[in-house]
Design a protein around this motif. Structure first.
Motif, PDB file in Angstrom:
ATOM      1  N   PHE A 128       7.940  -1.788  -3.516  1.00  0.00           N
ATOM      2  CA  PHE A 128       8.420  -0.744  -3.030  1.00  0.00           C
ATOM      3  C   PHE A 128       9.459  -0.020  -3.814  1.00  0.00           C
ATOM      4  O   PHE A 128       9.513   1.046  -4.419  1.00  0.00           O
ATOM      5  CB  PHE A 128       8.697  -0.795  -1.430  1.00  0.00           C
ATOM      6  N   LEU A 129      10.543  -0.650  -4.161  1.00  0.00           N
ATOM      7  CA  LEU A 129      11.699  -0.146  -4.623  1.00  0.00           C
ATOM      8  C   LEU A 129      11.498   0.369  -6.226  1.00  0.00           C
ATOM      9  O   LEU A 129      12.011   1.120  -6.696  1.00  0.00           O
ATOM     10  CB  LEU A 129      12.975  -1.229  -4.644  1.00  0.00           C
ATOM     11  N   CYS A 130      10.580  -0.646  -7.017  1.00  0.00           N
ATOM     12  CA  CYS A 130      10.269  -0.418  -8.318  1.00  0.00           C
ATOM     13  C   CYS A 130       9.428   0.866  -8.286  1.00  0.00           C
ATOM     14  O   CYS A 130       9.567   1.750  -9.364  1.00  0.00           O
ATOM     15  CB  CYS A 130       9.564  -1.643  -8.832  1.00  0.00           C
ATOM     16  N   SER A 131       8.274   1.084  -7.279  1.00  0.00           N
ATOM     17  CA  SER A 131       7.573   2.224  -7.239  1.00  0.00           C
ATOM     18  C   SER A 131       8.562   3.702  -6.957  1.00  0.00           C
ATOM     19  O   SER A 131       8.147   4.559  -7.932  1.00  0.00           O
ATOM     20  CB  SER A 131       6.564   2.199  -6.288  1.00  0.00           C
ATOM     21  N   PRO A 150       0.858  -1.188  -0.070  1.00  0.00           N
ATOM     22  CA  PRO A 150      -0.006   0.002   0.105  1.00  0.00           C
ATOM     23  C   PRO A 150       0.732   1.168  -0.030  1.00  0.00           C
ATOM     24  O   PRO A 150       0.537   2.444  -0.346  1.00  0.00           O
ATOM     25  CB  PRO A 150      -0.869  -0.438   1.313  1.00  0.00           C
ATOM     26  N   LEU A 151       1.920   1.341   0.661  1.00  0.00           N
ATOM     27  CA  LEU A 151       2.894   2.367   0.769  1.00  0.00           C
ATOM     28  C   LEU A 151       3.305   2.667  -0.863  1.00  0.00           C
ATOM     29  O   LEU A 151       3.437   3.904  -1.066  1.00  0.00           O
ATOM     30  CB  LEU A 151       4.018   2.202   1.460  1.00  0.00           C
ATOM     31  N   ALA A 152       3.988   1.766  -1.391  1.00  0.00           N
ATOM     32  CA  ALA A 152       4.296   1.738  -2.727  1.00  0.00           C
ATOM     33  C   ALA A 152       3.316   2.615  -3.782  1.00  0.00           C
ATOM     34  O   ALA A 152       3.358   3.110  -4.631  1.00  0.00           O
ATOM     35  CB  ALA A 152       4.670   0.608  -3.182  1.00  0.00           C
ATOM     36  N   PHE A 153       1.828   1.984  -3.755  1.00  0.00           N
ATOM     37  CA  PHE A 153       0.763   2.446  -4.336  1.00  0.00           C
ATOM     38  C   PHE A 153       0.304   3.779  -4.160  1.00  0.00           C
ATOM     39  O   PHE A 153      -0.023   4.689  -4.882  1.00  0.00           O
ATOM     40  CB  PHE A 153      -0.417   1.437  -3.888  1.00  0.00           C
ATOM     41  N   MET A 154       0.516   4.183  -2.536  1.00  0.00           N
ATOM     42  CA  MET A 154       0.117   5.540  -2.336  1.00  0.00           C
ATOM     43  C   MET A 154       1.561   6.457  -2.862  1.00  0.00           C
ATOM     44  O   MET A 154       0.911   7.727  -3.376  1.00  0.00           O
ATOM     45  CB  MET A 154       0.366   5.576  -0.708  1.00  0.00           C
ATOM     46  N   ILE A 155       2.735   6.210  -2.892  1.00  0.00           N
ATOM     47  CA  ILE A 155       3.620   6.791  -3.370  1.00  0.00           C
ATOM     48  C   ILE A 155       3.379   7.149  -5.078  1.00  0.00           C
ATOM     49  O   ILE A 155       3.403   8.299  -5.767  1.00  0.00           O
ATOM     50  CB  ILE A 155       4.959   6.224  -3.369  1.00  0.00           C
ATOM     51  N   PHE A 156       3.129   6.123  -5.713  1.00  0.00           N
ATOM     52  CA  PHE A 156       2.766   6.426  -6.992  1.00  0.00           C
ATOM     53  C   PHE A 156       1.457   7.091  -7.464  1.00  0.00           C
ATOM     54  O   PHE A 156       1.509   8.194  -8.400  1.00  0.00           O
ATOM     55  CB  PHE A 156       2.430   4.815  -7.878  1.00  0.00           C
ATOM     56  N   PHE A 210      -0.874   1.345 -16.932  1.00  0.00           N
ATOM     57  CA  PHE A 210      -0.282   0.277 -17.319  1.00  0.00           C
ATOM     58  C   PHE A 210       1.176   0.288 -16.678  1.00  0.00           C
ATOM     59  O   PHE A 210       1.636  -0.791 -16.119  1.00  0.00           O
ATOM     60  CB  PHE A 210      -0.054   0.391 -18.983  1.00  0.00           C
ATOM     61  N   TYR A 211       1.791   1.572 -16.582  1.00  0.00           N
ATOM     62  CA  TYR A 211       2.946   1.432 -15.866  1.00  0.00           C
ATOM     63  C   TYR A 211       2.921   0.990 -14.456  1.00  0.00           C
ATOM     64  O   TYR A 211       3.772   0.395 -13.789  1.00  0.00           O
ATOM     65  CB  TYR A 211       3.558   2.779 -15.774  1.00  0.00           C
ATOM     66  N   ALA A 212       1.693   1.074 -13.893  1.00  0.00           N
ATOM     67  CA  ALA A 212       1.509   0.802 -12.442  1.00  0.00           C
ATOM     68  C   ALA A 212       1.384  -0.816 -12.276  1.00  0.00           C
ATOM     69  O   ALA A 212       1.621  -1.249 -11.142  1.00  0.00           O
ATOM     70  CB  ALA A 212       0.192   1.404 -11.961  1.00  0.00           C
ATOM     71  N   ALA A 213       1.305  -1.337 -13.448  1.00  0.00           N
ATOM     72  CA  ALA A 213       1.293  -2.824 -13.418  1.00  0.00           C
ATOM     73  C   ALA A 213       2.459  -3.541 -13.041  1.00  0.00           C
ATOM     74  O   ALA A 213       2.831  -4.563 -12.552  1.00  0.00           O
ATOM     75  CB  ALA A 213       0.456  -3.498 -14.787  1.00  0.00           C
ATOM     76  N   MET A 262      10.433   4.160 -10.344  1.00  0.00           N
ATOM     77  CA  MET A 262       9.639   4.575 -11.457  1.00  0.00           C
ATOM     78  C   MET A 262       9.122   6.163 -11.173  1.00  0.00           C
ATOM     79  O   MET A 262       9.193   6.830 -12.140  1.00  0.00           O
ATOM     80  CB  MET A 262       8.586   3.706 -11.308  1.00  0.00           C
ATOM     81  N   VAL A 263       8.779   6.542  -9.728  1.00  0.00           N
ATOM     82  CA  VAL A 263       8.396   7.640  -9.826  1.00  0.00           C
ATOM     83  C   VAL A 263       9.661   8.855 -10.116  1.00  0.00           C
ATOM     84  O   VAL A 263       9.275   9.851 -10.643  1.00  0.00           O
ATOM     85  CB  VAL A 263       7.980   8.104  -8.333  1.00  0.00           C
ATOM     86  N   ALA A 264      10.657   8.373  -9.650  1.00  0.00           N
ATOM     87  CA  ALA A 264      11.991   9.302  -9.875  1.00  0.00           C
ATOM     88  C   ALA A 264      12.101   9.509 -11.486  1.00  0.00           C
ATOM     89  O   ALA A 264      12.352  10.698 -11.835  1.00  0.00           O
ATOM     90  CB  ALA A 264      12.997   8.809  -9.250  1.00  0.00           C
ATOM     91  N   MET A 265      11.931   8.533 -12.146  1.00  0.00           N
ATOM     92  CA  MET A 265      12.264   8.433 -13.708  1.00  0.00           C
ATOM     93  C   MET A 265      11.225   9.345 -14.108  1.00  0.00           C
ATOM     94  O   MET A 265      11.476   9.906 -15.319  1.00  0.00           O
ATOM     95  CB  MET A 265      12.314   6.843 -14.068  1.00  0.00           C
ATOM     96  N   LEU A 266       9.834   9.131 -13.789  1.00  0.00           N
ATOM     97  CA  LEU A 266       8.905   9.886 -14.383  1.00  0.00           C
ATOM     98  C   LEU A 266       8.729  11.272 -14.166  1.00  0.00           C
ATOM     99  O   LEU A 266       8.644  12.235 -14.858  1.00  0.00           O
ATOM    100  CB  LEU A 266       7.285   9.262 -13.869  1.00  0.00           C
ATOM    101  N   TYR A 267       9.386  11.495 -12.746  1.00  0.00           N
ATOM    102  CA  TYR A 267       9.661  13.163 -12.410  1.00  0.00           C
ATOM    103  C   TYR A 267      10.394  13.910 -13.534  1.00  0.00           C
ATOM    104  O   TYR A 267      10.099  14.841 -13.947  1.00  0.00           O
ATOM    105  CB  TYR A 267      10.066  13.310 -11.050  1.00  0.00           C
TER     106      TYR A 267
END
Length: 233
Positions: free
Chosen positions: A201-204, A14-20, A184-187, A207-212
């Motif tokens: 968690f690490l992937c999220s 859930p923490l990873a989902f909330m970050i995304f 799709f990226y969230a998958a 991914m957020v850093a890359m998308l930023y």
């Protein structure tokens, strides 16, 4: 006993989902309030200018418009096809009687009971289906734009086929395309959940850093200040 094994999943996933999700809510806020500071807002502004230019000089640029929209439709078609294929494969896996959790029992860190394995695959299924729907609707909107952008000019002032109307349809189609891509990226983090919640968690976070770095650009004010500093130096 199952709860003791799944506490890491209950915290990290859930923490990873909330970050995304939190990042995309912040991105949406910036698109609404400071559109030119984001790639999405800048592209939306450029599309309005593009539609107006195409309609103004339609006789010379009609082929360019059709080819550009066709390429966009092909991209949405590819993503929609991939999403529905993944959904079909996951549905077949969920309904299968073969248990795939046995080879992973000794390698997965976290819960790997029957319920948790089913939850992982159902979560993936619920991600791919909205992505398919968004890309399918995007194709419908962009198809309409490909017809309307080549409509001859009407002398009747009551005609609603105007550049802002066509640009609005194109914006709706590409917004749906963008939303489908982000879903799709969230998958990807959820797919790694098969191998444990830590990877999710690490992937999220990665991914957020890359998308930023891909979603934001320098604002005009920052660009001017940077240029002024360079000239002063």
């Amino acid at each position: 006993m199952e709860w003791q094994k799944s506490y890491v999943d209950v915290i990290l996933v859930p923490l990873a989902f909330m970050i995304f999700v939190g990042y995309h809510l912040w991105l949406w806020h910036n698109v609404r309030t400071q559109p030119l500071s984001t790639i999405i807002g800048t592209n939306a502004r450029a599309r309005k200018l593009w539609v107006a230019a195409i309609i103004k000089d339609n006789e010379k640029k009609n082929i360019l418009a059709v080819q550009t929209l066709r390429n966009t439709i092909m991209g949405s078609t590819l993503m929609a096809t991939t999403s529905i294929l993944m959904s079909s494969g996951l549905a077949a896996m969920i309904s299968s009687t073969y248990s795939i959790k046995k080879p992973l029992n000794d390698t997965v860190y976290g819960a790997h009971g029957e319920f948790m394995v089913a939850l992982k695959y159902v979560s993936l299924l619920l991600i791919f289906l909205p992505s398919f729907v968004c890309h399918s609707l995007s194709i419908c909107f962009i198809n309409q734009v490909s017809f309307l952008i080549n409509c001859p000019a009407d002398e009747d002032d009551s005609c609603i086929i105007t550049p802002p109307y066509v640009a609005g349809l194109l914006d709706q189609g590409l917004w749906l395309n963008t939303f489908g891509n982000r879903v799709f990226y969230a998958a990807l983090p959820l797919m790694l959940w098969i191998f444990g919640p830590v990877l999710v968690f690490l992937c999220s976070v990665t991914m957020v850093a890359m998308l930023y770095n891909l979603d934001f650009v320098l604002t005009p004010e920052k660009g001017k200040s940077s240029a002024h500093q360079c000239v002063s130096a």
